[in-house]
Structure formats: structure tokens, C-alpha cells
Design a protein around this motif. Structure first.
Motif, PDB file in Angstrom:
ATOM      1  N   UNK A  35       0.829  -1.211   0.000  1.00  0.00           N
ATOM      2  CA  UNK A  35       0.000   0.000   0.000  1.00  0.00           C
ATOM      3  C   UNK A  35       0.863   1.260   0.000  1.00  0.00           C
ATOM      4  N   UNK A  36       0.409   2.262  -0.729  1.00  0.00           N
ATOM      5  CA  UNK A  36       1.075   3.562  -0.750  1.00  0.00           C
ATOM      6  C   UNK A  36       0.038   4.638  -0.459  1.00  0.00           C
ATOM      7  N   UNK A  37       0.501   5.769   0.006  1.00  0.00           N
ATOM      8  CA  UNK A  37      -0.404   6.889   0.288  1.00  0.00           C
ATOM      9  C   UNK A  37      -0.555   7.714  -0.974  1.00  0.00           C
ATOM     10  N   UNK A  38      -1.789   7.923  -1.393  1.00  0.00           N
ATOM     11  CA  UNK A  38      -2.078   8.801  -2.521  1.00  0.00           C
ATOM     12  C   UNK A  38      -2.030  10.231  -1.981  1.00  0.00           C
ATOM     13  N   UNK A  39      -0.921  10.909  -2.252  1.00  0.00           N
ATOM     14  CA  UNK A  39      -0.696  12.234  -1.667  1.00  0.00           C
ATOM     15  C   UNK A  39      -1.719  13.260  -2.146  1.00  0.00           C
ATOM     16  N   UNK A  46      -4.417  15.019   0.218  1.00  0.00           N
ATOM     17  CA  UNK A  46      -4.475  16.482   0.314  1.00  0.00           C
ATOM     18  C   UNK A  46      -5.875  17.004   0.082  1.00  0.00           C
ATOM     19  N   UNK A  47      -6.561  16.453  -0.926  1.00  0.00           N
ATOM     20  CA  UNK A  47      -7.947  16.849  -1.185  1.00  0.00           C
ATOM     21  C   UNK A  47      -8.825  16.510   0.018  1.00  0.00           C
ATOM     22  N   UNK A  55      -1.157  18.103  -2.023  1.00  0.00           N
ATOM     23  CA  UNK A  55      -0.567  16.786  -2.217  1.00  0.00           C
ATOM     24  C   UNK A  55       0.913  16.827  -2.531  1.00  0.00           C
ATOM     25  N   UNK A  56       1.553  17.936  -2.208  1.00  0.00           N
ATOM     26  CA  UNK A  56       2.991  18.090  -2.435  1.00  0.00           C
ATOM     27  C   UNK A  56       3.783  17.481  -1.278  1.00  0.00           C
ATOM     28  N   UNK A  57       3.194  17.517  -0.090  1.00  0.00           N
ATOM     29  CA  UNK A  57       3.829  16.978   1.108  1.00  0.00           C
ATOM     30  C   UNK A  57       2.756  16.361   1.996  1.00  0.00           C
ATOM     31  N   UNK A 109      -3.586   3.810  -1.628  1.00  0.00           N
ATOM     32  CA  UNK A 109      -3.679   3.193  -2.955  1.00  0.00           C
ATOM     33  C   UNK A 109      -2.853   1.916  -2.923  1.00  0.00           C
ATOM     34  N   UNK A 110      -3.495   0.798  -3.163  1.00  0.00           N
ATOM     35  CA  UNK A 110      -2.781  -0.494  -3.122  1.00  0.00           C
ATOM     36  C   UNK A 110      -2.509  -0.991  -4.528  1.00  0.00           C
TER      37      UNK A 110
END
Length: 84
Positions: free
Chosen positions: A5-9, A13-14, A48-50, A75-76
Motif C-alpha cells: 500500500x502507498x499513500x495517494x498524496x 491532500x484533497x 498533495x505536495x507533502x 492506494x494499493x
């Protein structure tokens, strides 16, 4: 292969922006809560930049009255081969 799994930046942010607006808070309000000199970090989170640091994420969850999992968008879709 293993799904990591990863973080959808961008979506996270949204989500931060939507939660802030839902609570009726301005960027300045959040800036004051954190004691930031400038609002740049908050804008970076929302764009979603940081990502907020873990301790800042804990505070955001408290401010928005949600769990940290409700702030982060996971997001996997990344396959990684594990092992030799």
C-alpha cells in the motif's frame, strides 16, 4: 509479487482540505492551531505536495474528529517482488 500500500498524496491532500472545510476552518485557523509562522505547510498538504508528519496527523485527526485512517487515502496498486 506482493501488493504494497502507498499513500495517494493528492487525494489525501484533497481529503484534508475537504475535512477542513467541513469543520468550517480556514487555513489560518489550522496555522494558528499548529503555531506555524506561515501557512505554506498546510497548502502543501492540501495540494498533495507533502504529507503531514505523524505527530501533525494525530493533531489533524483530533481537530477534524476523525481517525488518521480517515484522513489518509491509501492506494494499493504497487506490486513489489519480495525475496531473492
Amino acid at each position: 509479487m506482493c501488493n504494497i500500500p502507498t499513500i495517494d498524496m493528492v487525494k489525501t491532500g484533497e481529503n484534508i482540505k475537504a475535512l477542513r472545510l467541513q469543520c468550517g476552518l480556514t487555513v489560518k485557523d489550522i496555522q494558528d492551531i499548529f503555531g506555524f509562522v506561515t501557512p505554506q505547510a498546510i497548502y502543501k498538504w492540501q495540494q498533495g505536495v507533502a504529507l503531514p508528519s505523524l505527530d501533525n496527523l494525530v493533531v489533524l485527526a483530533s481537530i477534524f474528529q476523525v481517525s488518521m485512517e480517515e484522513i489518509l487515502v491509501i492506494a494499493e496498486n504497487q506490486n513489489v517482488k519480495i525475496g531473492a
